[in-house]
Design a protein around this motif. Structure first.
Motif, short mmCIF file in Angstrom:
data_model
loop_
_atom_site.label_atom_id
_atom_site.label_comp_id
_atom_site.label_asym_id
_atom_site.label_seq_id
_atom_site.Cartn_x
_atom_site.Cartn_y
_atom_site.Cartn_z
N ALA A 1 42.38 -35.37 15.51
CA ALA A 1 41.56 -36.42 16.13
C ALA A 1 40.08 -36.05 16.23
N LEU A 2 39.79 -34.75 16.40
CA LEU A 2 38.39 -34.35 16.58
C LEU A 2 37.86 -33.58 15.37
N ASN A 3 38.76 -33.30 14.44
CA ASN A 3 38.40 -32.55 13.25
C ASN A 3 37.74 -31.21 13.61
N ALA B 1 36.87 -39.44 21.50
CA ALA B 1 36.46 -38.46 20.49
C ALA B 1 34.99 -38.09 20.63
N GLU B 2 34.16 -39.05 20.99
CA GLU B 2 32.73 -38.77 21.09
C GLU B 2 32.42 -37.90 22.30
N LYS B 3 33.04 -38.26 23.41
CA LYS B 3 32.85 -37.50 24.64
C LYS B 3 33.29 -36.05 24.45
N LEU B 4 34.33 -35.85 23.64
CA LEU B 4 34.89 -34.51 23.46
C LEU B 4 34.32 -33.79 22.23
N ALA B 5 33.41 -34.42 21.55
CA ALA B 5 32.87 -33.83 20.31
C ALA B 5 32.39 -32.40 20.57
N CYS B 6 32.72 -31.50 19.67
CA CYS B 6 32.37 -30.10 19.87
C CYS B 6 32.43 -29.35 18.54
N ASP B 7 32.01 -28.10 18.55
CA ASP B 7 32.07 -27.28 17.34
C ASP B 7 33.34 -26.45 17.29
N THR C 1 28.44 -26.56 20.70
CA THR C 1 29.21 -26.98 21.87
C THR C 1 30.63 -26.43 21.81
N VAL C 2 31.03 -25.82 22.92
CA VAL C 2 32.39 -25.26 23.03
C VAL C 2 33.19 -26.16 23.98
N LEU C 3 34.36 -26.58 23.54
CA LEU C 3 35.25 -27.36 24.42
C LEU C 3 36.36 -26.43 24.92
#
Ligand code: BES
Ligand code: MN
Ligand code: MN
Length: 459
Positions: A409-411, A168-174, A81-83
């Motif tokens: 925040a999202l590591n 953080a969960e909604k925005l979780a990405c690689d 997943t790309v943000l």
């Protein structure tokens, strides 16, 4: 490029440009409350365009300030997943009289789009929406995508901070992908490998309790404008080293080998001077121009006023003087700590004849983006394909405080794949963005997704 993409881009080129011009007509200046309605309208514009491009779950996320536009396309949970992050707000266009054409009436001249936000960041952000549209139309989106486009970047992203932490969960990405930086030149592609942090303060110096006649009192009472000038001048020594005690304590010095690597980036000092119209460069002793503008901290007055600044002459000894001061920070310097050091020092150097008040503004932390990651390799390959040249990593001197926040925040790490040029006049009159850069960006972005998905699939 696949023939589908070549054809689709050719058939829709005019519309892609027209849409960007419509976006640029909206004066989304986040710093000035006068434009409040326009900023909201810009958020709605982005929302509509994300929906049209094929995103799901598109929403305007309310904040205490301007909304964050969110949308996504989840193709398959097993894919990476790309943000994509960008901002739809722009800097104030002042001073308007220095623009050759009105800042919110975009024109195309010499293959460039001229308008406030053309490069920073509307033009660069919008490339991502169009690249996404192409991949959706082709039905070849190789990754999951999330979009987060905010409207307060130019005023410090203060409401984005709590939003990211609580979602953080909604925005979780690689990986986070951002196009909001510049390249060395159209034929010298580069990837930004780090950004500076920022500490911003405003100072107020008060002398006498009212404006005085400069003849009746001049010479006997401290002039706050003079006092402010002296105080500011003392903030740097003869080597242009900042004199605030403790200012350099946390600075990470970069290794000689890194400096040698940096020095390989093409740079012509004469052209640099000519382009800026300066007779000489100036900066901290012991560092090159490139180093001064990227890996070293700075202190600059951004604006200064006080006394009579109207037409003609008025003989007055002013009561007050003001300045806005920014400090660019490097990795490991903490913005809040530096602001405190400034405040303490500035108050301590005030002569007894004036009073000083320091008010902190927004700040942000510096960031380094690794050049040995899968995502970096994907960006390097993508640019290599469309520019026909391997991009070189270059540290950036500007700030995007959200990059450090994403990491905390999202590591997750960020790729700064910007397509602007330093000559695009961002934050200045006559901001521009090259048509070449806009369309090259649209062409390059899908390659990033493909390369990233391919690298991840091999693992
Ligand atoms: N896009 C810029 C940052 C930038 C530009 C980084 C060019 C590297 C190269 C961003 O919009 C910006 O202007 N940021 C502000 C910081 C913010 C806290 C107001 C800045 O750098 O002044
Ligand atoms: Mn920007
Ligand atoms: Mn900016």
């Amino acid at each position: 490029m696949s023939s589908f993409r070549t054809n689709y881009l050719a058939e829709n080129k005019d519309r892609f440009l027209e849409e960007l011009l419509s976006l640029l007509r909206l004066p989304s200046v986040s710093a000035d409350p006068k434009f409040r309605e326009d900023v909201f309208e810009t958020a709605r514009f982005i929302k509509e365009k994300l929906i049209e491009a094929g995103a799901d779950g598109v929403e305007l996320c309310e904040t205490a300030g301007y909304p964050i536009v969110y949308g996504h396309k989840m193709v398959d949970p097993s894919l990476p997943t790309v943000l994509v992050y960008g901002h739809y707000d722009v800097q104030p266009a002042d001073p308007y009289e220095l623009w050759d054409s009105p800042p919110f009436e975009p024109v195309i001249k010499d293959e460039k789009i001229y308008a406030r936000g053309a490069c920073d960041d509307k033009g660069q952000m919008y490339m991502h929406l169009k690249a996404f549209e192409i991949m959706m139309k082709e039905e070849k989106l190789p990754c999951n995508v999330k979009f987060m486009i905010e409207g307060e970047e130019e005023v410090g992203s203060e409401n984005l901070d709590p939003f990211v932490r609580s979602n953080a969960e909604k925005l979780a990405c690689d990986v986070v992908l951002i196009s909001d930086t510049s390249m060395l030149a159209n034929d010298i592609p580069s990837i930004t490998s780090g950004l500076r942090g920022l500490s911003y303060v405003e100072v107020e110096v008060t002398g006498p309790n009212r404006d005085l006649h400069s003849g009746v009192y001049g010479g006997a009472v401290a002039n706050p404008v003079n006092a402010l000038c002296e105080m500011i001048a003392s903030l740097k020594d003869e080597n242009d080293h900042i004199t605030i005690p403790g200012f350099y304590d946390d600075v990470l010095e970069i290794s000689e080998s890194e400096r040698a690597e940096m020095a390989k980036a093409p740079f012509n000092e004469q052209e640099y001077k000519d382009e800026l119209g300066v007779g000489a460069v100036r900066g901290e002793r012991g560092f090159s121009t490139m180093e001064r503008a990227t890996i070293r901290p700075t202190l600059d007055v951004n604006g200064m006023w006080g006394g009579y600044i109207g037409e003609g002459a008025k003989t007055v000894l002013p009561s007050k003087a003001y300045a806005k001061i920014s400090m660019r920070l490097v990795p490991n310097q903490a913005s809040e700590k530096i602001t405190e050091l400034f405040q303490k020092h500035f108050e301590s150097i005030a002569p007894p004849s004036v009073k000083v008040v320091v008010t902190p503004h927004h700040g942000g932390e510096a960031a380094v983006t690794p050049t040995d990651s899968d995502a970096y390799l994907a960006a390097e390959r993508a640019i290599g394909t469309t520019f026909g040249k391997k991009p070189i990593p270059v540290r950036g001197g500007g700030s995007i405080p959200i990059v450090a926040l994403f990491e905390e925040a999202l590591n997750v790490k960020t790729i700064l794949m910007g397509f602007g040029l330093n000559s695009d006049n961002i934050h200045s009159p006559n901001e521009s963005y090259g048509l070449f850069n806009y369309f090259k960006g649209i062409e390059t972005i899908p390659h990033f997704y493909e390369e990233f998905a391919a690298i991840k699939a091999e693992q």
